[in-house]
Design an enzyme around this catalytic site. Structure first.
Site, mmCIF file in Angstrom:
data_model
loop_
_atom_site.group_PDB
_atom_site.id
_atom_site.type_symbol
_atom_site.label_atom_id
_atom_site.label_comp_id
_atom_site.label_asym_id
_atom_site.label_seq_id
_atom_site.Cartn_x
_atom_site.Cartn_y
_atom_site.Cartn_z
ATOM 1 N N THR A 1 -9.506 -5.052 0.767
ATOM 2 C CA THR A 1 -10.418 -5.541 1.800
ATOM 3 C C THR A 1 -11.217 -4.425 2.470
ATOM 4 O O THR A 1 -12.139 -4.710 3.224
ATOM 5 C CB THR A 1 -9.618 -6.270 2.900
ATOM 6 O OG1 THR A 1 -8.680 -5.330 3.443
ATOM 7 C CG2 THR A 1 -8.878 -7.467 2.365
ATOM 8 N N HIS B 1 -3.799 -2.136 -6.667
ATOM 9 C CA HIS B 1 -3.105 -0.949 -7.169
ATOM 10 C C HIS B 1 -4.131 0.065 -7.649
ATOM 11 O O HIS B 1 -4.925 -0.222 -8.535
ATOM 12 C CB HIS B 1 -2.141 -1.331 -8.298
ATOM 13 C CG HIS B 1 -0.963 -2.123 -7.802
ATOM 14 N ND1 HIS B 1 -0.017 -2.662 -8.621
ATOM 15 C CD2 HIS B 1 -0.589 -2.445 -6.553
ATOM 16 C CE1 HIS B 1 0.894 -3.290 -7.882
ATOM 17 N NE2 HIS B 1 0.553 -3.174 -6.631
ATOM 18 N N THR C 1 -5.660 -11.421 3.371
ATOM 19 C CA THR C 1 -6.712 -10.765 2.594
ATOM 20 C C THR C 1 -7.848 -11.735 2.248
ATOM 21 O O THR C 1 -8.814 -11.343 1.609
ATOM 22 C CB THR C 1 -6.121 -10.218 1.281
ATOM 23 O OG1 THR C 1 -5.512 -11.311 0.578
ATOM 24 C CG2 THR C 1 -5.088 -9.140 1.546
ATOM 25 N N ASP D 1 0.808 -1.227 0.000
ATOM 26 C CA ASP D 1 0.000 0.000 0.000
ATOM 27 C C ASP D 1 0.838 1.274 0.000
ATOM 28 O O ASP D 1 0.421 2.308 0.531
ATOM 29 C CB ASP D 1 -0.959 0.032 1.221
ATOM 30 C CG ASP D 1 -1.785 -1.223 1.306
ATOM 31 O OD1 ASP D 1 -2.218 -1.695 0.246
ATOM 32 O OD2 ASP D 1 -1.978 -1.731 2.418
ATOM 33 N N GLU D 2 2.016 1.248 -0.586
ATOM 34 C CA GLU D 2 2.890 2.424 -0.584
ATOM 35 C C GLU D 2 2.523 3.408 -1.682
ATOM 36 O O GLU D 2 3.014 4.542 -1.693
ATOM 37 C CB GLU D 2 4.365 2.019 -0.788
ATOM 38 C CG GLU D 2 4.945 1.092 0.275
ATOM 39 C CD GLU D 2 4.755 -0.363 -0.087
ATOM 40 O OE1 GLU D 2 4.033 -0.656 -1.072
ATOM 41 O OE2 GLU D 2 5.302 -1.221 0.614
ATOM 42 N N GLY D 3 1.713 2.952 -2.645
ATOM 43 C CA GLY D 3 1.376 3.823 -3.776
ATOM 44 C C GLY D 3 2.122 3.384 -5.032
ATOM 45 O O GLY D 3 2.360 4.199 -5.934
ATOM 46 N N ARG E 1 2.193 -29.804 -4.800
ATOM 47 C CA ARG E 1 2.115 -30.305 -6.173
ATOM 48 C C ARG E 1 0.899 -31.157 -6.533
ATOM 49 O O ARG E 1 0.270 -30.919 -7.531
ATOM 50 C CB ARG E 1 3.396 -31.068 -6.571
ATOM 51 C CG ARG E 1 4.566 -30.138 -6.752
ATOM 52 C CD ARG E 1 5.865 -30.796 -6.450
ATOM 53 N NE ARG E 1 5.944 -31.129 -5.049
ATOM 54 C CZ ARG E 1 6.746 -32.020 -4.520
ATOM 55 N NH1 ARG E 1 7.532 -32.737 -5.280
ATOM 56 N NH2 ARG E 1 6.777 -32.245 -3.234
ATOM 57 N N GLY F 1 1.066 1.595 -7.450
ATOM 58 C CA GLY F 1 0.244 1.638 -8.660
ATOM 59 C C GLY F 1 0.432 2.930 -9.420
ATOM 60 O O GLY F 1 0.574 2.941 -10.646
HETATM 61 P P1 IMP Z 1 -2.142 -12.744 2.098
HETATM 62 O O1 IMP Z 1 -1.149 -12.212 1.101
HETATM 63 O O2 IMP Z 1 -3.576 -12.543 1.680
HETATM 64 O O3 IMP Z 1 -1.845 -14.169 2.496
HETATM 65 O O4 IMP Z 1 -1.996 -11.884 3.445
HETATM 66 C C1 IMP Z 1 -0.843 -11.946 4.258
HETATM 67 C C2 IMP Z 1 -0.534 -10.592 4.883
HETATM 68 O O5 IMP Z 1 -0.067 -9.721 3.874
HETATM 69 C C3 IMP Z 1 -1.748 -9.900 5.513
HETATM 70 O O6 IMP Z 1 -1.329 -9.145 6.617
HETATM 71 C C4 IMP Z 1 -2.234 -8.975 4.406
HETATM 72 O O7 IMP Z 1 -2.970 -7.874 4.919
HETATM 73 C C5 IMP Z 1 -0.901 -8.551 3.809
HETATM 74 N N1 IMP Z 1 -0.966 -8.165 2.400
HETATM 75 C C6 IMP Z 1 -0.937 -8.966 1.325
HETATM 76 N N2 IMP Z 1 -0.942 -8.251 0.201
HETATM 77 C C7 IMP Z 1 -0.959 -6.969 0.558
HETATM 78 C C8 IMP Z 1 -0.940 -5.738 -0.170
HETATM 79 O O8 IMP Z 1 -0.890 -5.670 -1.408
HETATM 80 N N3 IMP Z 1 -0.985 -4.605 0.571
HETATM 81 C C9 IMP Z 1 -0.990 -4.621 1.926
HETATM 82 N N4 IMP Z 1 -0.984 -5.737 2.639
HETATM 83 C C10 IMP Z 1 -0.981 -6.910 1.966
#
Ligand code: IMP
Length: 407
Positions: free
Chosen positions: A315, A40, A124, A12-14, A138, A16
């Protein structure tokens, strides 16, 4: 020129926005990790695009080719929905999208398992972890190149029958339709990319998530399930000799995190901190919590969250808020090989009194700044990041793709 864009925080840093801007100078834009867990956002004039699988290059006016490599896990049904959403905005990417035949498919049972078991980590719930686990395991895994055939297997249909009992009828049919729709876009993307590199095309690798969520380098086990940084690109793209000319590390002027896990510079009250230290007591990251508190009142995190619209793209969850952590950012720069830093959301902190940065257990006061005359921002804020972490090449001062200042 070969460029990579990578998040230096917990996502979520920006990325995109910068990926969109950089896409204008590239022939090919590549996603190499994660799946629909990423979100993004690109604001273009009055349109807001929220992409999950599809690279931000999709909306660039030069129409670069778009590639999803075998490092990405793909939910075929939501992927088709993303393509259709773009079509509704008159952007048709079907002819320039290439999906790896080796990319693994997120199936309904992966999502069900993530919903059941992902709570502790705060995933997520997009089925990402269970899908990568099946890839390594696998025997039950399904790849995009095999999806059409595998959907007709009796075994796969038995899996669907179980999930349809809980999630309603029609799942199999949706997957079948998506598989047919995506079939013309499936290629050996490793070969395509080796040819693209060999012909000297300009290529942009767009990382999802952030290095602090990397399965190896991140805050394990509170992380995602793929390699996130540029170190993952050669393996995830089939480019063993890849040389990156530029690595743009993206970081906000403050820090955010969604989901569970350590967050050393989080703006929290003493009660929150006690709670957090109990969850982290077994983690090597515990050392980072050894710091003075209270850092600031809850009102500060509320103010930054509302000003910066810090709610998850995927989310909708409110993001946890903290100060920019110079020590962690320095580590992220080293782990990603970042050659230049893009500082995002400069406008969010503008005008706020009492802003800080965090470094190895201490808080540093930063004079408040105003972007109408950005001299204070450049001297005190950018200057500190330059000195502690690495060269800042641009900063962003608003959501629109045009609101970027090159330094
Ligand atoms: P997962 O990738 O859905 O398995 O989530 C694992 C962790 O990574 C959780 O804390 C999510 O909120 C975080 N996470 C996964 N992808 C992102 C993203 O693109 N932005 C921010 N947090 C992420």
């Amino acid at each position: 020129m070969i460029t990579a864009i990578v998040g230096l925080g917990w996502g979520d840093e920006g990325k995109g926005k910068i990926a969109h801007i950089e896409s204008q100078n590239n022939d090919v834009v590549v996603r190499y990790n994660g799946g629909a867990n990423a979100g993004h956002t690109i604001c273009l004039d009055d349109d807001i695009f929220k992409l999950h699988h599809i690279p931000a290059g999709a909306v660039a006016s030069n129409e670069p080719d778009l590639v999803l490599t075998h490092g990405v896990v793909i939910n075929p049904v939501s992927m088709v929905e993303e393509i259709r959403q773009l079509r509704r905005s008159n952007i048709d990417i079907a002819d320039r999208l290439r999906i790896s035949d080796r990319a693994h498919c997120v199936m309904p049972w992966h999502i069900a398992a993530d919903v059941r078991k992902g709570g502790k980590i705060g995933t997520t719930k997009k089925g990402i972890g269970p899908c990568y686990a099946d890839k390594m395991h696998r025997s039950n895994a399904i790849r995009m190149g095999d999806l059409r055939k595998k959907l007709d297997d009796e075994r796969t249909q038995r899996f669907f029958a179980v999930d349809e009992t809980f999630h309603g009828q029609g799942l199999w049919q949706q997957y079948k339709e998506a598989a047919e729709f995506l079939q013309p876009m499936i290629f050996d993307t490793g070969q395509l990319l080796r040819n693209a590199v060999g012909s000297g095309l300009n290529i942009l690798f767009e990382g999802a998530n952030g290095i602090l969520l990397d399965v190896d380098f991140g805050t394990f086990p509170y992380c995602t399930s793929s390699g996130v940084g540029p170190a993952a690109i050669p393996q995830s793209c089939g480019l063993p000799n890849l040389h990156l000319d530029r690595i743009i590390g993206i970081i906000k002027c403050y820090a955010t995190r969604v989901g569970e896990g350590p967050f050393p510079s989080e703006i929290i009250t003493p009660e929150d901190e006690q709670l957090l230290s109990t969850c982290m007591s077994e983690s090597s990251w515990f050392k980072h919590t050894n710091r003075p508190y209270p850092i600031a009142a809850k009102e500060m995190s509320h103010l930054i969250r509302e000003k910066g619209n810090e709610y998850g793209t995927t989310t909708g969850r409110p993001r946890r808020i903290g100060w920019l952590d110079l020590g962690l950012t320095r580590e992220s720069v080293a782990l990603t090989g970042t050659t230049e830093i893009a500082l995002m959301h400069a406008d969010t902190l503008a005008g706020i009194e009492g802003i800080k940065m965090y470094d190895d257990g201490s808080l540093i006061d930063i004079p408040s700044y105003d972007l109408d005359d950005d001299i204070h921002f450049r001297t005190h804020f950018v200057g500190k990041v330059n000195a502690y972490c690495g060269p800042v090449s641009m900063y962003s001062y608003g959501p629109d793709a045009s609101e970027v200042c090159l330094l």
